[in-house]
Scaffold this motif. Structure first.
Motif, PDB file in Angstrom:
ATOM      1  N   LEU A 165     -11.119  -8.883   7.269  1.00 32.23           N
ATOM      2  CA  LEU A 165     -10.031  -7.779   7.123  1.00 32.23           C
ATOM      3  C   LEU A 165     -11.027  -6.693   6.945  1.00 32.23           C
ATOM      4  O   LEU A 165     -12.219  -6.403   6.579  1.00 32.23           O
ATOM      5  CB  LEU A 165      -9.235  -7.801   5.931  1.00 32.23           C
ATOM      6  CG  LEU A 165      -8.356  -8.942   5.836  1.00 32.23           C
ATOM      7  CD1 LEU A 165      -7.558  -9.308   4.351  1.00 32.23           C
ATOM      8  CD2 LEU A 165      -7.018  -8.708   6.865  1.00 32.23           C
ATOM      9  N   GLY A 166     -10.483  -5.396   7.589  1.00 35.16           N
ATOM     10  CA  GLY A 166     -11.079  -3.980   7.405  1.00 35.16           C
ATOM     11  C   GLY A 166      -9.961  -2.994   7.307  1.00 35.16           C
ATOM     12  O   GLY A 166      -8.875  -3.271   8.110  1.00 35.16           O
ATOM     13  N   PHE A 167     -10.378  -2.016   6.633  1.00 38.94           N
ATOM     14  CA  PHE A 167      -9.398  -0.867   6.571  1.00 38.94           C
ATOM     15  C   PHE A 167     -10.087   0.687   6.759  1.00 38.94           C
ATOM     16  O   PHE A 167     -11.177   0.786   6.341  1.00 38.94           O
ATOM     17  CB  PHE A 167      -8.805  -0.722   4.988  1.00 38.94           C
ATOM     18  CG  PHE A 167      -7.986   0.463   4.634  1.00 38.94           C
ATOM     19  CD1 PHE A 167      -7.007   0.752   5.494  1.00 38.94           C
ATOM     20  CD2 PHE A 167      -8.346   1.411   3.625  1.00 38.94           C
ATOM     21  CE1 PHE A 167      -6.019   1.763   5.253  1.00 38.94           C
ATOM     22  CE2 PHE A 167      -7.507   2.463   3.307  1.00 38.94           C
ATOM     23  CZ  PHE A 167      -6.586   2.693   4.066  1.00 38.94           C
ATOM     24  N   ALA A 168      -9.546   1.456   7.591  1.00 41.84           N
ATOM     25  CA  ALA A 168     -10.266   2.639   7.972  1.00 41.84           C
ATOM     26  C   ALA A 168      -9.215   3.838   8.425  1.00 41.84           C
ATOM     27  O   ALA A 168      -8.097   3.335   8.741  1.00 41.84           O
ATOM     28  CB  ALA A 168     -11.362   2.185   9.343  1.00 41.84           C
ATOM     29  N   TYR A 169      -9.954   4.935   8.702  1.00 43.96           N
ATOM     30  CA  TYR A 169      -9.024   5.932   9.009  1.00 43.96           C
ATOM     31  C   TYR A 169      -9.503   6.265  10.413  1.00 43.96           C
ATOM     32  O   TYR A 169     -10.446   6.788  10.715  1.00 43.96           O
ATOM     33  CB  TYR A 169      -9.189   7.355   7.970  1.00 43.96           C
ATOM     34  CG  TYR A 169      -8.965   8.598   8.464  1.00 43.96           C
ATOM     35  CD1 TYR A 169      -7.324   8.856   8.305  1.00 43.96           C
ATOM     36  CD2 TYR A 169      -9.492   9.746   8.815  1.00 43.96           C
ATOM     37  CE1 TYR A 169      -6.704   9.753   8.872  1.00 43.96           C
ATOM     38  CE2 TYR A 169      -8.874  10.743   9.188  1.00 43.96           C
ATOM     39  CZ  TYR A 169      -7.680  10.750   9.133  1.00 43.96           C
ATOM     40  OH  TYR A 169      -6.858  12.116   9.683  1.00 43.96           O
TER      41      TYR A 169
END
Length: 385
Positions: A165-169
Motif C-alpha cells: 500500500l501507498g498514500f500520496a498527494y
C-alpha cells in the motif's frame, strides 16, 4: 477564488473591515481558530469549507512552514506489542503528536473510528491527512485537526494477496490517492488506485515488463515528487538474473519506473524521504553500521551520494527519519531467564552524529510527519466526532 457574499458580521458599522482584508487574515489563521469562525454565520461557514479557501490556507501553511520546528505523529506498533514487558500493553488506538526535533510530546489524539487496532498502522501522511490501514485491508483517511475521517470503499480487485500500500498527494490534480498492489503469490499482478475526489477505486493496467517482487517497506513508502517508492527485486527474462532496485509509482501518470541503486556494499535495508531527498540505507558490520545514500537529483543514478555513516555499539532498528534531519532508532534488550524484552530509543543528530536527549517515546511505533490543515473539510461521505 469564486465570489462569495460577505458575512454579515463584516458589514457592521464602526467595525468595518474590507472583505478582502478579512479573507487574507483568515487564510493565515491557525486551523483551530479557523474552525471556530465557522460558527459566525452560514456564509462564513460556506467560505471556510470551500475548496478554494482550503487550498489557499494549505498553500500559506506550506509557504511559511518552519522545517526547524515541525511535527511528527506516532502510534505503538502492533507487531511488537506482545513482546513488551510493560503492563498494561500500550494503547494502539492513541496517537501522539510530538516535536520533530526532540520527540517531546505535545498532545495525544484517540483514533475515532472502529478499527482492529491490534493490526493497524499509519500508512502515510500528506498535508495533515493521515492514512491508516489494517492487515485485513480496511483503510481510513483521517484529519485529527478538524476531527473528520472517512472509511474507504471495498477493493475492486478479485483477490488480495501479499498487498503493498501507498498514500500520496497528486499535486498537479490536487487530489489524494491510495495505491494498492496485490501480488499472486509474490509478483506484482493487480493494481488499483483510490482517488479522494471520486471516492472510488479503479483498476490500473500494469506497465511492468519484468517479474517484480515488491518488498514491504521498513518505513512508510517514501512519497516524493508525486511518486511512491518500494524496494524491489527484479528477475530478468529466461536467464532469471536478479537485481535489486527501487520501483517508483508516479501517482499522476499512474505508471511504474525503475530507479537503479548506487554502487553500495552491505545489505539493503530501507528507503525514506530525508531532508527532501530520496534516501537509501544499507546495513554493514552485522547491522551495527548504517550507510545512508541520498539521490541529489531525482531520477539521476549518478547523483547518488553517501551522505553519512553511523556506527552503533549494537545493532539498532530504524524507526524514522524526521523532516528536521534526525534519525530515530531503537535497541531491543532481552532480559533472561524470563525472555522479557525492553526497548531503548535514541535520537541521532545527523549533522554531528551525536545522540540527542532521550526522546519521549516508550514503545516501537509507526512514525509519520504531521501538520495541521483543513484538508478533508470539503469532502463527501465524511464522519465527524
Amino acid at each position: 477564488m469564486s465570489q462569495m457574499r460577505e458575512p454579515p458580521i463584516l458589514r457592521r458599522r464602526n467595525n468595518h473591515l474590507p472583505y478582502d482584508i478579512v479573507l487574507k487574515i483568515m487564510e493565515r489563521v491557525p486551523v483551530k481558530s479557523v474552525m471556530r469562525f465557522r460558527c459566525v454565520s452560514k456564509s462564513m461557514d460556506s467560505l471556510i469549507t470551500s475548496h478554494d479557501f482550503i487550498s489557499t490556507h494549505l498553500n500559506n501553511i506550506n509557504k511559511n512552514h518552519d522545517h526547524e520546528n515541525g511535527y511528527v505523529i506516532h502510534m505503538p506498533s502492533w507487531e511488537t506489542s506482545d513482546l513488551l514487558s510493560s503492563s498494561p500493553h500500550p494503547d494502539t488506538s492513541v496517537c501522539t503528536v510530538a516535536s520533530d526535533r526532540t520527540f517531546d510530546r505535545i498532545s495525544e489524539v484517540r483514533i475515532p473510528f472502529d478499527f482492529d487496532f491490534k493490526c493497524a498502522q499509519i500508512l502515510g501522511s500528506c498535508n495533515g491527512l493521515l492514512c491508516l490501514a489494517t492487515l485485513d485491508n480496511v483503510i481510513c483517511l483521517w484529519n485529527p485537526s478538524i476531527r473528520k475521517f472517512k472509511r474507504l470503499p471495498d477493493t475492486c480487485l478479485r483477490k488480495l494477496k501479499s498487498v503493498r500500500l501507498g498514500f500520496a498527494y497528486d499535486s498537479e490534480n490536487d487530489d489524494y490517492k491510495v495505491v494498492r498492489i496485490s501480488s499472486v503469490p509474490y509478483f506484482a499482478r493487480e493494481i488499483e488506485v483510490y482517488t479522494l475526489s471520486s471516492d472510488s477505486w479503479r483498476r490500473v493496467e500494469i506497465s511492468l515488463t519484468n517479474s517484480i517482487i515488491l518488498y514491504p517497506n521498513e518505513l512508510e513508502p517514501a512519497p516524493f515528487v508525486r511518486a511512491l517508492h518500494w524496494m524491489a527485486l527484479t528477475i530478468d527474462g529466461q536467464c532469471l538474473r536478479r537485481r535489486r532496485s527501487i520501483m517508483s509509482f508516479d501517482v499522476k501518470t499512474e505508471t511504474f519506473r525503475e530507479l537503479a541503486l548506487p554502487n553500495y556494499t552491505g545489505k539493503p535495508y530501507c528507503i525514506a524521504l530525508f531532508k527532501g531527498k530520496l534516501t537509501f540505507t544499507t546495513l554493514e558490520k552485522h547491522g551495527r553500521q548504517y550507510s545512508i545514500w541520498a539521490m541529489k537529483k531525482y531520477g539521476v543514478v549518478e547523483s547518488w551520494n553517501k551522505i553519512f555513516v553511523v556506527l552503533f555499539q549494537r545493532a539498532p532498528y530504524c524507526l524514522a527519519f524526521t523532516e528536521y534531519g534526525s534519525l530515530l532508532v531503537s535497541y531491543c534488550y532481552t532480559i533472561n531467564p524470563m525472555n522479557i524484552q525492553e526497548f531503548k530509543f535514541v535520537l541521532i543528530d545527523t549533522e554531528t552524529l551525536h545522540e540527542k536527549k532521550d526522546p519521549d517515546i516508550q514503545h516501537p511505533s509507526y512514525v509519520a510527519t504531521f501538520m495541521e490543515s483543513l484538508v478533508l473539510l470539503d469532502g463527501a461521505n465524511l464522519a465527524s466526532y
